[in-house]
Design an enzyme around this catalytic site. Structure first.
Site, PDB file in Angstrom:
ATOM      1  N   HIS A 160       0.816  -1.218   0.000  1.00 54.84           N
ATOM      2  CA  HIS A 160       0.000   0.000   0.000  1.00 54.84           C
ATOM      3  C   HIS A 160       0.846   1.262   0.000  1.00 54.84           C
ATOM      4  CE1 HIS A 160      -3.753  -2.118   0.427  1.00 54.84           C
ATOM      5  NE2 HIS A 160      -3.331  -2.734   1.499  1.00 54.84           N
ATOM      6  N   ASP A 196      -2.656 -10.455  -2.576  1.00 54.86           N
ATOM      7  CA  ASP A 196      -3.248  -9.993  -1.317  1.00 54.86           C
ATOM      8  C   ASP A 196      -4.721  -9.632  -1.558  1.00 54.86           C
ATOM      9  OD1 ASP A 196      -2.082  -8.589   1.494  1.00 54.86           O
ATOM     10  OD2 ASP A 196      -3.934  -7.692   0.721  1.00 54.86           O
ATOM     11  N   HIS A 198      -6.272  -7.097  -0.634  1.00 58.38           N
ATOM     12  CA  HIS A 198      -6.409  -5.654  -0.879  1.00 58.38           C
ATOM     13  C   HIS A 198      -5.574  -5.235  -2.086  1.00 58.38           C
ATOM     14  CE1 HIS A 198      -7.093  -6.274   3.485  1.00 58.38           C
ATOM     15  NE2 HIS A 198      -8.092  -5.427   3.285  1.00 58.38           N
ATOM     16  N   ASP A 285      -4.667 -12.737   3.186  1.00 58.06           N
ATOM     17  CA  ASP A 285      -5.937 -12.271   3.748  1.00 58.06           C
ATOM     18  C   ASP A 285      -7.110 -12.604   2.837  1.00 58.06           C
ATOM     19  OD1 ASP A 285      -4.918  -8.731   3.431  1.00 58.06           O
ATOM     20  OD2 ASP A 285      -4.710 -10.442   2.068  1.00 58.06           O
TER      21      ASP A 285
HETATM   22  N1  LIG Z   1     -12.404  -2.336   8.117  1.00 51.08           N
HETATM   23  C1  LIG Z   1     -11.144  -2.804   7.572  1.00 51.08           C
HETATM   24  C2  LIG Z   1     -10.074  -1.731   7.662  1.00 51.08           C
HETATM   25  C3  LIG Z   1      -8.816  -2.183   6.979  1.00 51.08           C
HETATM   26  N2  LIG Z   1      -7.740  -1.249   7.161  1.00 51.08           N
HETATM   27  C4  LIG Z   1      -6.558  -1.404   6.347  1.00 51.08           C
HETATM   28  C5  LIG Z   1      -6.310  -2.791   5.851  1.00 51.08           C
HETATM   29  C6  LIG Z   1      -4.908  -2.918   5.326  1.00 51.08           C
HETATM   30  C7  LIG Z   1      -4.585  -4.306   4.818  1.00 51.08           C
HETATM   31  C8  LIG Z   1      -3.197  -4.425   4.383  1.00 51.08           C
HETATM   32  S1  LIG Z   1      -2.800  -5.922   3.505  1.00 51.08           S
HETATM   33 ZN   LIG Z   2      -4.338  -7.063   2.558  1.00 49.71          ZN
END
Ligand SMILES: NCCCNCCCCCS
Ligand SMILES: [Zn+2]
Length: 344
Positions: A160, A196, A198, A285
Site C-alpha cells: 500500500h 493480497d 487488498h 488475507d
Molecule cells: N475495516 C477494515 C479496515 C482495513 N484497514 C486497512 C487494511 C490494510 C490491509 C493491508 S494488507
Molecule cells: Zn491485505
C-alpha cells in the site's frame, strides 16, 4: 526454498489502529511473522537467513528522499512534543486543500499518509527498514542466480506504500524496492503479481507509467473494499506503461473457483510478458476466516495456486504482505510455498 527473515520486524508493535469507529488493537502484529517463521521451520521449508544491509539508496530508488527522511525521524518529532502514545494522523490534504508540506508532525503525518490505521511507534523505522532489506536480500539471491526461488518474510508489509505515501499497515514498498533493485541490476522485465486481498495501490502507482514492470492484482472490488480509491478494472497503465497494469477487482464472497479464474488469466499474462523475475506480493488475507477481509479461500487453495505459480517456470521472489487470521497464517503462507516447491 530459502527464507530471509529479520527479528527487527517485532519492533513494529502498534498499540492501536482506528477501525470501525474505534481504536482497536492492531491486526498487523508481530505474532504474524513469528507464526510464519515457526511454520517454515516446522515443515523444513529450508534455511532461514537474516537480511544483508543495502543501505538507503535502493529504498530511495522508489521512495522520495523527503518521505524516507520523514519516516526515519517521525517518532523523534512526535516524542519531542511530549506524547508517548503511538503516532496516528487525523487530518489529510483532501480536495480544495493544498499540498504544501507543513512543519508540525501532525500535519506531516497527514501529508504522507492515507489512513489512521498505520501507527508510527519508536520501532517503526527500524522494522520497516529491515523489512525492505529482507526483500532486497531475496532479490539479490535471485539476481546472482544463487537461488531460483526465495521467500522474503517481510513485516511490516509494503504494497500500500507509494513513493511518498504510507498507510494500510505499510511504510516502505518492499516488493517495489526489490523490483527496482532487479531492474537496476540488469533485469529488463519484472512482473509483480499481487495476490493480497487488498489492491496494491502503492505498487500500482510506483510503476504505473512504466513498461518494464508489469503489475497485476486480484483484490476486493474498490467499490466496497479498502483502499477504495484505486484498483478499478479500467486502470491499465499510463503513457509508456499503458497495458502494463492489470486489475482484477472481485466482489465480497469470492471463492476459489472465481478467484482461480482471474488468477489463471493473470498467470497467462505473466507468461506472455516473459519477465526475467516474478515477484509475488503474498498476502493471505484472501483466507475465508480473515477478520478484516471478505474472500473465501480455503487453506488447500493456497497450495493449489502456489503450484500454478511454479508452473510458470520463472525465478520467483515471494514477498510477504497481509493476512490477519493469525492462528492460520503460518499454514496458509507455507502452503503456497510448499505447493510451489512440490510443483517445481
Ligand atoms: N475495516 C477494515 C479496515 C482495513 N484497514 C486497512 C487494511 C490494510 C490491509 C493491508 S494488507
Ligand atoms: Zn491485505
Amino acid at each position: 526454498m530459502l527464507t530471509v527473515y529479520s527479528e527487527d520486524h517485532a519492533l513494529q508493535d502498534g498499540k492501536a489502529e482506528l477501525i470501525d469507529g474505534q481504536l482497536l488493537p492492531c491486526f498487523e502484529m508481530p505474532r504474524r511473522a513469528f507464526l510464519i517463521r515457526d511454520r517454515v521451520r516446522e515443515v523444513g521449508l529450508g534455511e532461514i537467513v537474516p537480511p544483508e544491509d543495502f543501505g538507503r539508496a535502493p529504498i530511495e530508488r522508489v521512495h522520495d528522499p523527503d518521505f524516507v527522511a520523514f519516516l526515519a525521524g517521525a517518532w523523534d518529532e512526535w516524542a519531542a512534543t511530549g506524547r508517548t502514545c503511538d503516532a496516528l494522523p487525523w487530518t489529510w490534504p483532501m480536495r480544495t486543500l493544498r499540498q504544501i508540506r507543513p512543519r508540525r508532525i501532525d500535519g506531516l503525518m497527514g501529508y504522507y499518509s492515507f489512513d489512521a490505521g498505520t501507527p508510527i511507534t519508536a520501532g517503526t523505522w527500524r522494522a520497516a527498514y529491515a523489512s525492505a532489506q529482507t526483500a532486497l536480500t531475496g532479490a539479490r539471491l535471485i539476481a546472482t542466480g544463487e537461488q531460483r526461488a526465495v521467500f522474503a518474510l517481510c513485516r511490516p508489509p509494503g504494497h500500500h506504500a507509494a513513493a511518498d505515501l504510507y498507510g494500510g499497515y505499510c511504510f516502505l514498498n518492499n516488493a517495489a524496492i526489490a523490483a527496482q533493485f532487479l531492474i537496476d541490476g540488469g533485469a529488463e522485465r519484472v512482473a509483480i503479481l499481487d495476490v493480497d486481498y487488498h489492491h496494491g495501490n502503492g505498487t500500482q502507482a510506483i510503476f504505473y507509467d512504466r513498461p518494464d514492470v508489469l503489475f497485476l492484482s486480484l483484490h476486493g472490488d474498490p467499490a466496497q473494499e479498502f483502499p477504495y480509491y484505486l484498483g478499478w478494472g479500467d486502470e491499465r497503465g499510463a503513457g509508456a506503461g499503458e497495458g502494463f497494469n492489470v486489475n482484477y477487482p472481485l466482489p465480497w464472497g469470492t471463492g476459489f473457483p472465481a478467484w482461480g479464474e482471474a488468477f489463471e488469466d493473470a498467470c497467462r499474462k505473466v507468461a506472455a510478458y516473459a519477465p526475467d523475475v516474478l515477484l509475488v506480493s503474498l498476502g493471505v488475507d484472501t483466507y475465508k476466516d480473515d477478520p478484516i477481509s471478505k474472500f473465501r479461500l480455503e487453506s488447500e487453495d493456497f497450495a493449489t495456486y502456489g503450484a500454478r505459480i511454479a508452473r510458470l517456470g520463472l525465478p520467483t521472489l515471494f514477498v510477504m504482505e497481509g493476512g490477519y487470521a493469525v492462528e492460520q497464517i503460518g499454514i496458509n503462507v507455507v502452503n503456497v510455498l510448499t505447493g510451489f516447491e512440490e510443483a517445481r
